[in-house]
Design a protein around this motif. Structure first.
Motif, PDB file in Angstrom:
ATOM      1  N   SER A  68      -4.321  15.843  28.798  1.00 43.03           N
ATOM      2  CA  SER A  68      -5.533  16.012  29.680  1.00 43.03           C
ATOM      3  C   SER A  68      -6.972  16.262  28.661  1.00 43.03           C
ATOM      4  O   SER A  68      -7.841  15.668  28.768  1.00 43.03           O
ATOM      5  CB  SER A  68      -5.137  17.115  30.563  1.00 43.03           C
ATOM      6  N   TYR A  72     -10.327  14.044  28.690  1.00 41.13           N
ATOM      7  CA  TYR A  72     -11.570  14.595  28.721  1.00 41.13           C
ATOM      8  C   TYR A  72     -12.584  14.157  27.753  1.00 41.13           C
ATOM      9  O   TYR A  72     -13.594  13.754  28.026  1.00 41.13           O
ATOM     10  CB  TYR A  72     -11.478  16.134  28.887  1.00 41.13           C
ATOM     11  N   TYR A  76     -14.503  11.197  29.847  1.00 36.37           N
ATOM     12  CA  TYR A  76     -15.331  11.999  30.244  1.00 36.37           C
ATOM     13  C   TYR A  76     -16.799  12.028  29.361  1.00 36.37           C
ATOM     14  O   TYR A  76     -16.536  11.967  28.186  1.00 36.37           O
ATOM     15  CB  TYR A  76     -14.954  13.302  30.483  1.00 36.37           C
ATOM     16  N   ALA A  81     -16.699  17.128  30.278  1.00 32.12           N
ATOM     17  CA  ALA A  81     -15.470  17.660  29.649  1.00 32.12           C
ATOM     18  C   ALA A  81     -15.546  19.186  29.326  1.00 32.12           C
ATOM     19  O   ALA A  81     -14.857  19.896  29.563  1.00 32.12           O
ATOM     20  CB  ALA A  81     -15.456  17.068  28.068  1.00 32.12           C
ATOM     21  N   GLN A  84     -14.838  20.987  32.573  1.00 29.34           N
ATOM     22  CA  GLN A  84     -13.637  20.996  32.962  1.00 29.34           C
ATOM     23  C   GLN A  84     -12.888  21.885  32.080  1.00 29.34           C
ATOM     24  O   GLN A  84     -11.965  22.941  32.452  1.00 29.34           O
ATOM     25  CB  GLN A  84     -12.819  19.651  32.732  1.00 29.34           C
TER      26      GLN A  84
END
Length: 249
Positions: A68, A72, A76, A81, A84
């Motif tokens: 993940s 990001y 992203y 990012a 998150q």
């Protein structure tokens, strides 16, 4: 006698008051910490267990650590990012601040990290199995646990240390500091040994050597020759020299 009894009575009353005050303060802090933990759990449930139908087609479980985070960084924007990652870290910070008060002192940091990891795993499992549009993500568990550890290192350990110090009896300033008694090492006692006196050694009987008798030489008396004494004329015992001359003529 009255002065001594009054002094001892006032001295014992002060520590009792301090102990009751410390107990009351510990109870208040514990209740506040538990209430804060319940409130945070409610906020956490609302943030994580709320359905998201819009992301139902996109959401997928992630069991590979770091997957993940790479997503990001690649898909992203920088702000998205950071949102998150920062949101997942901040979600675990309250655990690092509240749990040090509620867990025992021994291995406090390990307990805080372990409890945070267990709670977040349960939340992620609930998301993946019950909530629509959400899935289990191991990276969220790692970031939430890291946030709890950061919160504990920054402030949580100080809070826990101050809270558990209230359970210790207060130290009076006027009381002399008690020194720890030195541990006495066991004395190694040697068995008593009686020294024996050396026995008196008797000299061995030596037989006298046979000595041969030596004949004693008779003492020789030195006789000194007497010089003839010159006799005076007319002395008794012989003719005088005048008479001898007359006879020779």
């Amino acid at each position: 006698m009255t002065a001594e009894t009054e002094g001892t009575g006032s001295g014992s009353a002060a520590p009792a008051g301090n102990s009751w005050g410390r107990i009351l303060l510990r109870v208040i802090i514990t209740v506040v910490a538990f209430a804060a933990l319940v409130a945070f759990s409610a906020v956490l449930a609302e943030l994580t267990l709320t359905p998201s139908p819009a992301s139902a087609e996109i959401a997928g479980s992630n069991l590979q650590p770091g997957r993940s985070l790479r997503q990001y960084a690649e898909d992203y924007t920088f702000l998205a990012a950071c949102k998150q990652v920062g949101g997942n870290l901040l979600m675990g910070v309250p655990f690092g601040l509240i749990l040090p008060v509620l867990v025992p002192r021994r291995a406090r940091m390990v307990r805080v990290v372990a409890l945070t990891a267990v709670v977040m795993v349960l939340v992620e499992l609930a998301q993946g199995s019950i909530v629509e549009g959400r899935a289990f993500d191991v990276d969220d568990v790692i970031m939430n646990t890291s946030g709890a550890l950061i919160g504990y290192l920054l402030l949580g350990r100080r809070i826990g240390r101050r809270f558990h110090a209230l359970a210790e009896p207060p130290v009076r300033k006027d009381a002399p500091a008690r020194s720890k008694p030195a541990r006495s090492k066991p004395m190694m006692t040697k068995p008593a040994t009686t020294k024996r006196k050396p026995a008196d050694k008797k000299p061995a009987d030596k037989k006298p050597a046979d000595k041969k008798p030596t004949a004693k030489k008779p003492a020789v008396k030195k006789q000194t020759a007497k010089k003839p004494s010159m006799r005076k004329s007319g002395s008794a015992g012989g003719p005088s020299w005048t008479e001898r001359l007359a006879r020779r003529r």
